[in-house]
Each structure stands twice: as C-alpha cells, then as structure tokens.
Design an enzyme around this catalytic site. Structure first.
Site, PDB file in Angstrom:
ATOM      1  N   CYS A  66       0.870  -1.174   0.000  1.00 21.75           N
ATOM      2  CA  CYS A  66       0.000   0.000   0.000  1.00 21.75           C
ATOM      3  C   CYS A  66       0.907   1.224   0.000  1.00 21.75           C
ATOM      4  O   CYS A  66       2.096   1.095  -0.303  1.00 21.75           O
ATOM      5  CB  CYS A  66      -0.986  -0.030   1.179  1.00 21.75           C
ATOM      6  SG  CYS A  66      -0.233   0.054   2.808  1.00 21.75           S
TER       7      CYS A  66
HETATM    8  C1  RB5 Z   1      -4.030   5.185   0.793  1.00 17.30           C
HETATM    9  O1  RB5 Z   1      -4.077   6.524   0.493  1.00 17.30           O
HETATM   10  C2  RB5 Z   1      -3.067   4.878   1.891  1.00 17.30           C
HETATM   11  O2  RB5 Z   1      -3.587   5.278   3.110  1.00 17.30           O
HETATM   12  C3  RB5 Z   1      -2.743   3.421   1.896  1.00 17.30           C
HETATM   13  O3  RB5 Z   1      -2.209   3.068   0.657  1.00 17.30           O
HETATM   14  C4  RB5 Z   1      -1.717   2.955   2.894  1.00 17.30           C
HETATM   15  O4  RB5 Z   1      -0.604   3.785   2.895  1.00 17.30           O
HETATM   16  C5  RB5 Z   1      -2.183   2.718   4.252  1.00 17.30           C
HETATM   17  O5  RB5 Z   1      -1.413   2.318   5.136  1.00 17.30           O
END
Ligand code: RB5
Length: 147
Positions: A66
């Site tokens: 993420c």
């Molecule tokens: C998304 O914007 C972001 O919050 C996600 O990709 C991640 O970093 C969460 O931990």
C-alpha cells in the site's frame, strides 16, 4: 514457489514491477489486484484475500503493497496464520523468515524505491524458516492467540 501479490492505489505501480520481477525469477504469481489504478480503492479488499490464501497454504508467500505498507500489514495480520510485516531493510527481510516464519512481506509504494523493493523481495524469497526450537516456542505463543 507460488507467490501472491496485492496492492491498493498507493502500491499499484510498484506491484507491476514486483510482478515482472517475481516472474523473471521463475516463480508462479497470483495477482489479487488491484487490476487498475483507482484512487478510491481500499487495501483490505486486496490484502485480506491474499493473506487468506497464504494462511490456507494455497500460496507459499505473499507480498502486499500500500502507500506506506502499514495498512497492508495491519490488515494481513488479522488473518489467522498470516505473519506479515512492513520491511524496509535487508536484514529484516530474511531474518523475519528465518526466525519468525514471516510469510507476507509488506512494502510501501510511496516509501520504498523500486530497486530497494526488489532487493528486499529477493532476500525474503531466498530465506527459509530455521525451525529452531526457540523460534517454534515463540511462534507457538503467538499462535495461541489465534484460537
Ligand atoms: C491510501 O491513500 C493509503 O492510506 C494506503 O495506501 C496505505 O498507505 C495505508 O497504510
């Protein structure tokens, strides 16, 4: 090995690079999405199915991405049998497997550079759990929480 990958929008670009790299190493890749960039998508929708497949033994290892890698690791670790960690250094990428039987590597698509990410993945995939008694004992105490 059978490797699963998953990413939200924050890890989408890095996931494509990771997929090509893992295939080039000769592994089989299962992609749990996202399959297109959608800035409104949610990491649990991709990471939890990946973690379930790893925990069920359908896959040998998983890689979840993420933006920071934090949400991916939080979500994956809610699945019993998943052992996920956000990794940013080479030592932890292999020692996490050797000592803690890490089965899901989490990366931050907005944090970790592409080349560094591939190096971490190489260390993760090449490592094996030692199975030493002290590590089994410690993991047993973690597994006890999953009942
Ligand atoms: C998304 O914007 C972001 O919050 C996600 O990709 C991640 O970093 C969460 O931990």
């Amino acid at each position: 090995m059978k490797i699963g990958i998953a990413a939200d929008h924050g890890g989408f670009a890095l996931k494509g690079i990771i997929r090509d790299y893992i295939v080039s190493l000769g592994h089989h890749v299962t992609d749990f999405g996202a399959y297109q960039l959608d800035n409104k998508d949610d990491y649990p929708d991709f990471v939890i199915p990946l973690a379930e497949a790893v925990a069920a033994g359908a896959l040998d290892r998983g890689i979840a991405v993420c933006g920071s890698g934090v949400g991916a690791s939080v979500a994956a670790n809610k699945v019993a049998g998943a052992r996920a960690a956000l990794i940013n250094d080479h030592f932890s990428a292999h020692q996490g497997v050797e000592d803690d039987d890490l089965n899901i590597l989490c990366l931050g698509g907005r944090v970790t550079g592409n080349s560094a990410a591939l190096e971490l993945i190489g260390a993760f995939l090449n490592a094996e759990f030692t199975g030493l008694e002290r590590h089994l004992r410690r993991l047993g105490k973690v597994k006890a929480l999953e009942k």
